[in-house]
Scaffold this motif. Structure first.
Motif, PDB file in Angstrom:
ATOM      1  N   MET A 308       0.822  -1.207   0.000  1.00 33.76           N
ATOM      2  CA  MET A 308       0.000   0.000   0.000  1.00 33.76           C
ATOM      3  C   MET A 308       0.858   1.259   0.000  1.00 33.76           C
ATOM      4  O   MET A 308       1.986   1.287   0.487  1.00 33.76           O
ATOM      5  CB  MET A 308      -0.980  -0.001   1.168  1.00 33.76           C
ATOM      6  N   ARG A 309       0.270   2.307  -0.565  1.00 31.81           N
ATOM      7  CA  ARG A 309       0.937   3.597  -0.667  1.00 31.81           C
ATOM      8  C   ARG A 309      -0.059   4.676  -0.248  1.00 31.81           C
ATOM      9  O   ARG A 309      -1.275   4.430  -0.199  1.00 31.81           O
ATOM     10  CB  ARG A 309       1.412   3.832  -2.099  1.00 31.81           C
ATOM     11  N   PRO A 310       0.416   5.882   0.066  1.00 28.07           N
ATOM     12  CA  PRO A 310      -0.495   6.961   0.472  1.00 28.07           C
ATOM     13  C   PRO A 310      -1.619   7.167  -0.546  1.00 28.07           C
ATOM     14  O   PRO A 310      -1.388   7.206  -1.749  1.00 28.07           O
ATOM     15  CB  PRO A 310       0.430   8.176   0.539  1.00 28.07           C
ATOM     16  N   GLY A 311      -2.818   7.299  -0.022  1.00 28.44           N
ATOM     17  CA  GLY A 311      -4.002   7.435  -0.868  1.00 28.44           C
ATOM     18  C   GLY A 311      -4.811   6.159  -0.945  1.00 28.44           C
ATOM     19  O   GLY A 311      -6.005   6.199  -1.235  1.00 28.44           O
ATOM     20  N   ASP A 312      -4.175   5.009  -0.695  1.00 24.51           N
ATOM     21  CA  ASP A 312      -4.914   3.748  -0.672  1.00 24.51           C
ATOM     22  C   ASP A 312      -5.869   3.736   0.511  1.00 24.51           C
ATOM     23  O   ASP A 312      -5.651   4.429   1.518  1.00 24.51           O
ATOM     24  CB  ASP A 312      -3.947   2.565  -0.559  1.00 24.51           C
ATOM     25  N   LEU A 313      -6.913   2.945   0.398  1.00 25.42           N
ATOM     26  CA  LEU A 313      -7.926   2.873   1.454  1.00 25.42           C
ATOM     27  C   LEU A 313      -7.772   1.577   2.238  1.00 25.42           C
ATOM     28  O   LEU A 313      -7.676   0.493   1.658  1.00 25.42           O
ATOM     29  CB  LEU A 313      -9.327   2.963   0.855  1.00 25.42           C
ATOM     30  N   ILE A 314      -7.746   1.705   3.549  1.00 22.59           N
ATOM     31  CA  ILE A 314      -7.645   0.540   4.427  1.00 22.59           C
ATOM     32  C   ILE A 314      -9.046   0.210   4.924  1.00 22.59           C
ATOM     33  O   ILE A 314      -9.727   1.058   5.511  1.00 22.59           O
ATOM     34  CB  ILE A 314      -6.722   0.811   5.625  1.00 22.59           C
ATOM     35  N   ILE A 315      -9.475  -1.013   4.660  1.00 25.67           N
ATOM     36  CA  ILE A 315     -10.805  -1.464   5.088  1.00 25.67           C
ATOM     37  C   ILE A 315     -10.650  -2.253   6.385  1.00 25.67           C
ATOM     38  O   ILE A 315      -9.817  -3.156   6.476  1.00 25.67           O
ATOM     39  CB  ILE A 315     -11.461  -2.348   4.007  1.00 25.67           C
TER      40      ILE A 315
END
Length: 360
Positions: A308-315
């Motif tokens: 993951m990188r900045p801007g990705d969404l963590i569910i």
């Protein structure tokens, strides 16, 4: 926290009252779950145990989790009703156009009938056969053929237009039924949300100031413990911290909302719920994504946590009931729950279901 807060005796008496509420609230408790009965005559100077506050914290967590699930249901129903309303408007426009077209076709058919009446009621073929001019006969034959084809085409077009109108009306009726079902789903979800939040506020209102401070400390300790365990797994070593251009814009938008209050069903600009924050951040970055955390999990491309990188969404949570945006260095920004504001927290401070990338 909510209106109508009562002032209760200090010390253990208040937290035991809160624990009593925990025992009484059984809406979300798992079968067989029980709490120790409170001391019927507690001493005002007795020390409130962390175990008792932990029971309160656990119940609050369940109540707010249930409110989050219901909020997702509400947002999904709202999104569906908006789409259905738009479809009904589009169908209505098609029906209006269809009726105008049918009226024009009927007008043309009426004109043809009137022309035949003026010719004495004889069909064009009869008039043609009475002609003594061979050239007129041949020219007329072609016109008759064209006229027959035009008449057949006119009737066929009228039939198709009528069928289209019937289909549009049927579709509109179906969309109205869906719209009404969506409105009922929204109302049901709203009642669920309000009920869970009211129970949580009632529970918290029974705590004294010192107990609320200790409860907040327990929440922070639980989050810190989870975040530490996540970091100790070595996850940050492999993380790519370079954001895409759209991801950078989404992070900038989300972090600019820090301090704004959580409000279920809200999409800004003054307040947000969890998926309202993430969806609006990506809309601002130029990419529309699903409104709810559950649909974000279902529809967006999934990636490994290690990638993951900045801007990705963590569910978060097994039911995808919460979502946050990763901002780098093991941190995320999110709208936590009622009574809280948009804040930065450890990405691993809650149980991660997975990660999705809007601009994959």
């Amino acid at each position: 926290m909510g209106p109508g807060k009562r002032t209760l005796p200090a010390g253990r008496r208040s937290v035991l009252a809160a624990v009593a509420v925990v025992c009484a609230v059984t809406v979300l408790a798992a079968p067989g779950t029980a709490f120790a009965a409170p001391d019927p005559s507690p001493s005002a100077s007795a020390t409130v145990s962390n175990e008792e506050l932990e029971a309160v914290r656990g119940k609050l967590e369940k109540l707010y989790h249930a409110a989050a699930v219901a909020t997702d249901e509400y947002n999904a129903a709202e999104e569906a009703t908006e789409k259905q309303s738009a479809q009904i408007v589009a169908l209505a426009k098609q029906i209006v156009k269809g009726k105008e077209k049918l009226a024009e076709l009927k007008k043309r058919a009426g004109a043809a009938a009137a022309a035949q009446y003026r010719s004495g009621g004889l069909p064009d073929e009869a008039h043609l056969m009475l002609s003594d001019d061979p050239r007129q006969f041949l020219d007329g034959a072609g016109r008759v053929l064209q006229g027959q084809r035009a008449t057949k085409g006119l009737l066929a077009e009228m039939t198709r237009t009528q069928q289209d109108l019937e289909l549009y009306a049927k579709d509109a009726s179906a969309q109205w039924r869906k719209l009404e079902a969506g409105r009922k789903a929204k109302a049901t979800a709203q009642k669920k949300i309000e009920k869970q939040i009211a129970e949580a506020e009632k529970l918290e209102s029974r705590l004294e100031k010192e107990e609320k401070e200790r409860l907040a400390q327990l929440e922070e300790e639980a989050a810190y413990k989870a975040q530490t365990a996540w970091l100790d797994s070595g996850i940050l070593k492999d993380l790519d911290t370079k954001a895409s251009e759209q991801g950078r814009k989404a992070v900038e938008y989300a972090t600019a909302q820090l301090g704004k209050p959580y409000e279920w069903g809200a999409e800004g600009p003054k307040s947000y719920d969890c998926s309202g924050l993430t969806s609006q951040a990506w809309v601002n970055a130029g990419r529309g994504i699903p409104r709810t955390s559950q649909e974000q999990w279902k529809q967006l491309e999934r990636i490994d946590v290690a990638d993951m990188r900045p801007g990705d969404l963590i569910i978060y949570n097994a039911d995808a009931s919460h979502v946050a945006m990763y901002i780098g260095d093991g941190a995320m920004v999110h709208a936590p729950r009622p009574g809280r504001t948009v804040t930065v927290a450890g990405a691993g401070s809650m149980p991660i279901l997975g990660v999705v990338r809007p601009d994959a």
